[in-house]
Design an enzyme around this catalytic site. Structure first.
Site, short mmCIF file in Angstrom:
data_model
loop_
_atom_site.label_atom_id
_atom_site.label_comp_id
_atom_site.label_asym_id
_atom_site.label_seq_id
_atom_site.Cartn_x
_atom_site.Cartn_y
_atom_site.Cartn_z
N LEU A 74 0.61 -1.23 -0.18
CA LEU A 74 0.06 0.40 -0.18
C LEU A 74 1.04 2.11 0.11
O LEU A 74 2.47 1.24 0.30
CB LEU A 74 -0.68 -0.10 1.27
CG LEU A 74 -1.47 -0.90 1.12
CD1 LEU A 74 -1.99 -1.08 2.91
CD2 LEU A 74 -2.59 -1.15 -0.03
N PRO A 75 0.22 2.69 -0.22
CA PRO A 75 0.67 3.73 0.20
C PRO A 75 1.74 3.87 0.66
O PRO A 75 2.78 4.04 0.53
CB PRO A 75 -0.34 4.67 -0.47
CG PRO A 75 -0.76 3.81 -1.81
CD PRO A 75 -1.10 3.00 -0.48
N LYS A 117 14.79 0.84 4.02
CA LYS A 117 14.46 0.91 2.76
C LYS A 117 14.13 2.74 2.67
O LYS A 117 14.54 3.00 1.81
CB LYS A 117 13.05 0.69 2.62
CG LYS A 117 11.90 1.36 1.22
CD LYS A 117 12.78 0.60 0.23
CE LYS A 117 11.87 1.37 -0.80
NZ LYS A 117 12.17 1.53 -1.95
N LYS A 172 7.48 10.96 0.31
CA LYS A 172 6.93 9.87 1.66
C LYS A 172 8.06 8.95 2.03
O LYS A 172 8.69 9.96 3.30
CB LYS A 172 5.51 9.13 1.27
CG LYS A 172 5.00 8.09 2.34
CD LYS A 172 5.75 6.88 2.29
CE LYS A 172 5.42 6.15 0.45
NZ LYS A 172 5.86 5.02 0.98
P1 NAD Z 1 -0.14 2.45 -6.34
O1 NAD Z 1 -0.55 3.09 -5.23
O2 NAD Z 1 1.18 2.28 -7.45
O3 NAD Z 1 -0.94 1.29 -5.34
C1 NAD Z 1 -1.60 0.93 -4.69
C2 NAD Z 1 -2.39 0.31 -4.07
O4 NAD Z 1 -2.79 0.21 -3.31
C3 NAD Z 1 -3.60 1.77 -5.25
O5 NAD Z 1 -4.08 -0.20 -6.18
C4 NAD Z 1 -4.50 1.67 -4.20
O6 NAD Z 1 -5.83 1.73 -4.87
C5 NAD Z 1 -4.51 0.62 -3.13
N1 NAD Z 1 -4.65 1.11 -1.74
C6 NAD Z 1 -4.56 1.99 -1.26
N2 NAD Z 1 -5.12 1.90 0.06
C7 NAD Z 1 -5.63 1.20 0.46
C8 NAD Z 1 -6.32 0.57 1.35
N3 NAD Z 1 -6.09 0.84 2.22
N4 NAD Z 1 -6.70 -1.07 1.09
C9 NAD Z 1 -5.90 -1.89 -0.07
N5 NAD Z 1 -6.03 -1.26 -1.46
C10 NAD Z 1 -5.48 0.33 -1.26
O7 NAD Z 1 1.36 1.96 -5.10
P2 NAD Z 1 3.05 1.28 -6.07
O8 NAD Z 1 3.60 2.35 -6.97
O9 NAD Z 1 2.55 0.12 -5.93
O10 NAD Z 1 3.67 1.22 -4.54
C11 NAD Z 1 2.86 0.63 -3.54
C12 NAD Z 1 4.27 0.77 -2.19
O11 NAD Z 1 5.27 0.43 -2.79
C13 NAD Z 1 4.49 2.34 -1.68
O12 NAD Z 1 4.93 2.49 -0.14
C14 NAD Z 1 5.69 2.61 -2.34
O13 NAD Z 1 6.53 3.42 -1.46
C15 NAD Z 1 6.27 1.76 -2.45
N6 NAD Z 1 7.38 0.80 -3.41
C16 NAD Z 1 6.73 1.57 -4.77
C17 NAD Z 1 7.84 1.31 -5.86
C18 NAD Z 1 7.33 1.74 -7.22
O14 NAD Z 1 8.20 1.57 -8.17
N7 NAD Z 1 6.57 1.66 -7.66
C19 NAD Z 1 9.43 0.76 -5.92
C20 NAD Z 1 9.73 0.21 -4.63
C21 NAD Z 1 8.28 0.88 -3.53
#
Ligand code: NAD
Length: 298
Positions: free
Chosen positions: A67-68, A175, A244
């Site tokens: 999740l975010p 991280k 964040k």
């Molecule tokens: P994203 O916004 O694409 O996906 C998050 C998903 O969670 C969305 O589909 C959203 O609808 C869902 N969501 C939000 N709140 C929710 C809840 N309470 N219950 C259920 N679903 C919920 O984000 P992402 O890019 O996939 O990143 C996810 C995590 O991974 C973050 O913490 C980010 O910092 C980390 N991350 C991202 C990357 C990247 O390259 N995108 C790389 C490493 C780590």
């Protein structure tokens, strides 16, 4: 380890990560607050989409959150649907938080889940969407040794390098510090490009030189030409999420009383970029916000 894996958060990262669990032979149950994401995943892969967290909790022995923020992880476990997820998990279940969450919040959540007999491991990832797809993420794992041992086979479907970095919360601390360095290197590369361009250097030539020299970094090698100079801005990692992460790192330093001036500066730079552009824009487009600052004269 028995039972299905519940996967919460089918976003940019969660989608390919959950797909690798299905490919690895696991029964996967998916949930997202945007229900079409979970349904779309189940249509494409051999997985079950559910429309409530309670249903996911009843069916899963292990739950993964992607999740975010840590705030969202806490909400999913303890607040949404009246805390139905934590209530429906059987004693001995394991939650693996693979989001980039705040380490202090993770320790608090771990205590609250432990009181219900549920174990928590933090296992955030690095490598972005590309390595999420090919299952080669770096995973930094915090938790007690026995629980970590139990989840390693699951994590092995999503990542190639699994690092055990200590007790609960240490994965998340690791991280945010990694992303603080990555963000700082990106901001420095973008600033060097702005100064060089103004003086008359060709940005493409600059990064040929930098990538053969001591200034090279992940940003110089993988982002500046491919995403910034090309104006593709398509890494799949938003500026809001990077802002964040950098804030978590800077706040962590403050919370534990360590002087961290670069952290404060980088936090401000990415907050400015996220506010100017919108949190959902690609993080590589932060340069567009910084370029708006223009030239300092006099
Ligand atoms: P994203 O916004 O694409 O996906 C998050 C998903 O969670 C969305 O589909 C959203 O609808 C869902 N969501 C939000 N709140 C929710 C809840 N309470 N219950 C259920 N679903 C919920 O984000 P992402 O890019 O996939 O990143 C996810 C995590 O991974 C973050 O913490 C980010 O910092 C980390 N991350 C991202 C990357 C990247 O390259 N995108 C790389 C490493 C780590």
């Amino acid at each position: 380890m028995s039972g299905s894996i519940g996967f919460i958060g089918i976003g940019n990262m969660g989608r390919p990560m959950a797909a690798n669990l299905v490919r690895g032979g696991h029964a996967v149950i998916v949930y997202d607050v945007a229900p079409e994401r979970a349904r779309g995943f189940a249509d494409e892969h051999q997985a079950r989409a559910v429309s409530s967290l309670a249903e996911l909790g009843r069916g899963a022995g292990t739950v993964i959150t992607m999740l975010p923020t840590g705030r969202d992880v806490r909400a999913a476990l303890l607040e949404m649907e009246g805390g139905a997820l934590a209530k429906s998990l059987k004693a001995g279940s394991i939650v693996i938080d693979m989001s980039s969450s705040d380490p202090v919040g993770t320790r608090e959540l771990g205590k609250e889940l432990a009181a219900r007999g549920v174990r928590l491991v933090d296992a955030p990832v690095s490598g972005g969407v590309v390595r999420a797809k090919d299952g080669s993420l770096a995973i930094m794992i915090g938790g007690d040794a026995e629980t970590i041992e139990a989840v390693k086979p699951i994590l092995g479907h999503m990542g190639k390098r699994l690092f055990e970095v200590g007790g609960l919360g240490n994965g998340h601390a690791m991280k945010c510090l990694n992303n603080f360095i990555a963000a700082t290197q990106f901001a420095a590369a973008a600033e060097a490009m702005r100064v060089g361009k103004e003086f008359g250097l060709d940005p493409n030539v600059m990064f040929d030189v930098i990538n053969a020299s001591t200034g090279r970094s992940f940003a110089s090698e993988n982002l500046m030409k491919q995403e910034v100079i090309s104006e593709r801005f398509g890494t799949g990692f938003t500026v809001g999420l990077l802002a964040k992460d950098v804030k978590i790192a800077a706040d962590l330093a403050e919370q534990i009383g360590v002087e961290a001036p670069i952290g404060r500066l980088t936090r401000d730079l990415f907050r400015e970029a996220s506010d100017t552009l919108g949190a959902d824009q690609d993080h590589s487009s932060a340069v567009l916000a910084w370029n708006k600052r223009g030239k300092k004269r006099g």
